[in-house]
Structures are given as C-alpha cells and as structure tokens.
Design a protein around this motif. Structure first.
Motif, PDB file in Angstrom:
ATOM      1  N   TYR A 137      -0.133  -1.235   6.563  1.00 55.98           N
ATOM      2  CA  TYR A 137      -0.905  -0.429   7.813  1.00 55.98           C
ATOM      3  C   TYR A 137      -0.548  -0.704   9.093  1.00 55.98           C
ATOM      4  N   ASN A 138      -0.361   0.047   9.908  1.00 57.10           N
ATOM      5  CA  ASN A 138      -0.001  -0.049  11.502  1.00 57.10           C
ATOM      6  C   ASN A 138      -1.014  -0.335  12.373  1.00 57.10           C
ATOM      7  N   LEU A 156      -3.045  10.297   8.097  1.00 59.08           N
ATOM      8  CA  LEU A 156      -2.187   9.310   8.576  1.00 59.08           C
ATOM      9  C   LEU A 156      -1.881   8.359   7.155  1.00 59.08           C
ATOM     10  N   VAL A 157      -2.413   8.577   6.161  1.00 60.52           N
ATOM     11  CA  VAL A 157      -2.066   8.023   4.669  1.00 60.52           C
ATOM     12  C   VAL A 157      -1.099   8.668   4.072  1.00 60.52           C
ATOM     13  N   SER A 158      -0.255   8.011   3.600  1.00 59.45           N
ATOM     14  CA  SER A 158       0.953   8.642   2.610  1.00 59.45           C
ATOM     15  C   SER A 158       0.939   7.878   1.229  1.00 59.45           C
ATOM     16  N   TRP A 159       0.963   9.058   0.301  1.00 62.22           N
ATOM     17  CA  TRP A 159       0.954   8.451  -1.148  1.00 62.22           C
ATOM     18  C   TRP A 159       2.176   8.969  -1.819  1.00 62.22           C
ATOM     19  N   THR A 160       2.550   8.387  -2.897  1.00 60.62           N
ATOM     20  CA  THR A 160       3.646   8.905  -3.720  1.00 60.62           C
ATOM     21  C   THR A 160       3.269   9.054  -5.252  1.00 60.62           C
ATOM     22  N   GLY A 161       4.103   9.574  -5.861  1.00 59.03           N
ATOM     23  CA  GLY A 161       3.906   9.752  -7.419  1.00 59.03           C
ATOM     24  C   GLY A 161       3.802   9.053  -8.412  1.00 59.03           C
ATOM     25  N   ILE A 165       3.042   8.293   9.904  1.00 64.15           N
ATOM     26  CA  ILE A 165       2.251   7.872   8.913  1.00 64.15           C
ATOM     27  C   ILE A 165       1.726   6.536   9.522  1.00 64.15           C
ATOM     28  N   ALA A 166       0.656   5.934   9.313  1.00 63.04           N
ATOM     29  CA  ALA A 166       0.328   4.615   9.541  1.00 63.04           C
ATOM     30  C   ALA A 166      -0.281   3.872   8.386  1.00 63.04           C
TER      31      ALA A 166
END
Length: 345
Positions: free
Chosen positions: A139-140, A162-167, A224-225
């Motif tokens: 996180y930032n 602000l949260v990123s997800w991936t598969g 994103i953070a």
C-alpha cells in the motif's frame, strides 16, 4: 481507474510480447547455451547480471528467458520432447502441476556444492529453494491508511476505488483469495464467497488488472494505492523512489518458496546444475538481498539484512504457512474461468 476493456487490450499486448519472447529460447538453443526461465522484471535483471558471469566461469553460456510461472509450464508442455527451457523458476502451485505432467525430474544433490548450506526445508527433491516469497498487502501510505488485513479493503471506504486485484493465474492472488474466502466464507475453498464480493461491487470489478506488473505500473502512476503483492514488489517500488509499505495481514501472510527445477529432456544438464549452484552462491544471494529485489537468502552463510529480518528470520522459517497447492490446483481452472466471466460481465 482502468476499466476491463483496457485490461483486455493489455492481455493482447501481453500475448504479443509472449510470442516475441518465445523466440529467445529457440535463439539460445541454436547457440547451444543453457536457457533458464526467470520471472520478468527485477528478477530477470538480477539473475542476468549476477548469475551470467558465475555460470560463464563454470564454462557455460546462460540465456535468461523471462516468463511468468504459468507461461513457463505452457511452453514446456507444448514441446515435452524438446523443452523450451532447461530450468524452470516456479513456486509450489506450478511445481505440483509440473510433477503431475512429468515435466521436471528429481535432482542429484551431490552435484550441488552449496546443497549443505540449505536448511532441510529448502532442499527440495525436485530442486533447491532459492528464496521464500512472503505475500501480503502492498500500500501507499501517502494515499491510504495502513490496512489491518484483507477485510479492511472491502469494508473501509478509505480504500474504495484504490485497490487493484488480478486473476487466478497469479499465485499471489490465489493465496490472497483463499485467505479472503476464510474471512467471508466457510474456508479457503469457498471461492463463491469471494466471487460474490466482486459481483456486488462495480469498484472491485473495475480494479481488476491482468498481471502484477500492470498493477505496479498503475501504482507508479498513482491510479491505485493498494494491491496484493510481496516484499519484493515493495523493494522494487522503493528503488524507483516511490513510497510503498508492506502489511502482513492479521490472518497471516502466505509464504511461497521459489525453486529452480531441472526440466525433463534438457540437453544441458551439467550447465543446469552450474546455474543452480550459482543461484545458491553466498555472494549472489547476498547481492539479491539488496533493493530492488530484496530476496530472502536460503544459503545459511548469508547474514540477513535488517530489511529482510524485519519480515522473516531464519528461526521463523520452520513455522511458515504454505497453502495446500494440490487442493488449490483441483479447482484453479474452474475458479479462473468463473472469475474471468464475472469480470467480463
């Protein structure tokens, strides 16, 4: 925030890049050199700069071929008689698949002079552990408060958008989702609970990207953070002058050993052992402890840096929690398909 249409364009670009990178093994094969698959980015740079001269000193040429774990398996499975890589660099999830499909072979420890420097937990019969990746939340602190764990990311409005997800192609993501399934569902295999979270939130779906590398780029751009990542990701971001911190979730940080494996059918077995030994060399592992990689050294002769020991000490190694990858792999394809359909809908 990047939407899924951009993500699909990114998938196309990645596919094109993968096709181009597939030329590397064949070019190296033509020159008779060892082809070692390595994770892209800081791993690739570190292994190429540090290990190439060590392998050269042992009398062999080395080509470092960048490929994500799943891509490594796909390419080797496509030509089992003449594998694209002489060695693989993968984690337990892919190792279980590689063993199941007879893609890797057990090694002869007597051919590794650094074998005795490894703790028993790092002496894998299918290849040595070169580091242990500790996963959690990146996180930032300039943009969001420090999260206590995964639950905060879904329930605290400070993180909205602000949260990123991936598969599910990402081991880091899979380990996070199994933890989230325990929080919001009945256990690590209750992925329906995770899918419901994404189904009920457009913000979550909009935050899905294709790879961790893409997430790192979005982080650098300030789009994103927060994302699910490792201490290595934090080290790389800090090396770029960015503010980044790592959180071990209150439910625990999943650990993932990273091993080098000898591919079945490799024509460069002697060179492969020289490469493994180079990756276990005390000098090399001491170098890898520094930014931007900050890898935990498995060679016991290497003294841990303060940054490394603040996350993991040698006394804590025996108590690391490893996910049940055999169980995960039973459902992984189904989870992947369901998640892709959900995000695309």
């Amino acid at each position: 925030m990047t939407d899924f249409r951009l993500n699909r364009r990114m998938f196309g670009l990645l596919a094109a890049g993968a096709a181009a990178s597939s030329l590397l093994p064949s070019m190296a094969r033509a020159s008779g050199g060892l082809v070692a698959a390595t994770f892209p980015g800081s791993w690739e740079d570190a292994y190429r700069s540090v290990l190439t001269p060590l392998v050269k000193a042992a009398g062999y040429d080395l080509t470092v071929a960048p490929a994500l774990s799943q891509d490594q398996l796909t390419k080797v499975m496509a030509s089992p008689g003449a594998p694209a890589f002489d060695t693989l660099l993968i984690s337990p999830g892919q190792m279980a698949t590689a063993i199941e499909h007879d893609l890797i072979v057990k090694i002869d420890p007597t051919r590794l002079k650094n074998w005795s420097k490894l703790a028993p937990a790092f002496q894998g019969e299918y290849g040595p552990t070169v580091t242990v990746q500790i996963d959690g939340i990146v996180y930032n602190p300039d943009l969001v408060p420090k999260p206590k764990g995964y639950r905060d990311l879904f329930e605290n409005p400070a993180y909205a958008g602000l949260v990123s997800w991936t598969g599910f192609d990402s081991n880091t993501a899979v380990m996070a989702y199994t933890q989230i399934a325990k929080i919001f569902g009945t256990g690590p295999e209750d992925m329906d609970a995770v899918f419901k979270l994404f189904k009920d939130s457009a913000d979550l779906r909009a935050g899905v990207t294709d790879t961790t590398n893409h997430q790192m780029a979005l982080y650098q751009q300030g789009e994103i953070a927060v994302f699910m990542g490792s201490t290595n990701n934090v080290a790389h971001l800090k090396s770029l002058g960015l503010n980044a911190d790592f959180v071990q979730p209150e439910t625990g940080s999943p650990a993932s050993p990273v091993n080098i494996h000898l591919t079945k059918g490799s024509a460069n077995v002697d060179a492969a052992y020289a490469y493994m030994d180079a990756a276990l060399d005390a000098g090399a592992q001491a170098t890898f402890q520094s930014p931007p990689t900050e890898m935990f050294p498995t060679n016991a002769d290497v003294e841990l840096t303060p940054n490394i020991s603040s996350v993991l000490t040698r006394d804590q190694v025996a108590g690391l929690a490893y996910p049940d990858w055999v169980s995960i792999n039973k459902y992984r394809d189904e989870w992947t398909s369901t998640f892709i359909a959900l995000i695309a809908s």
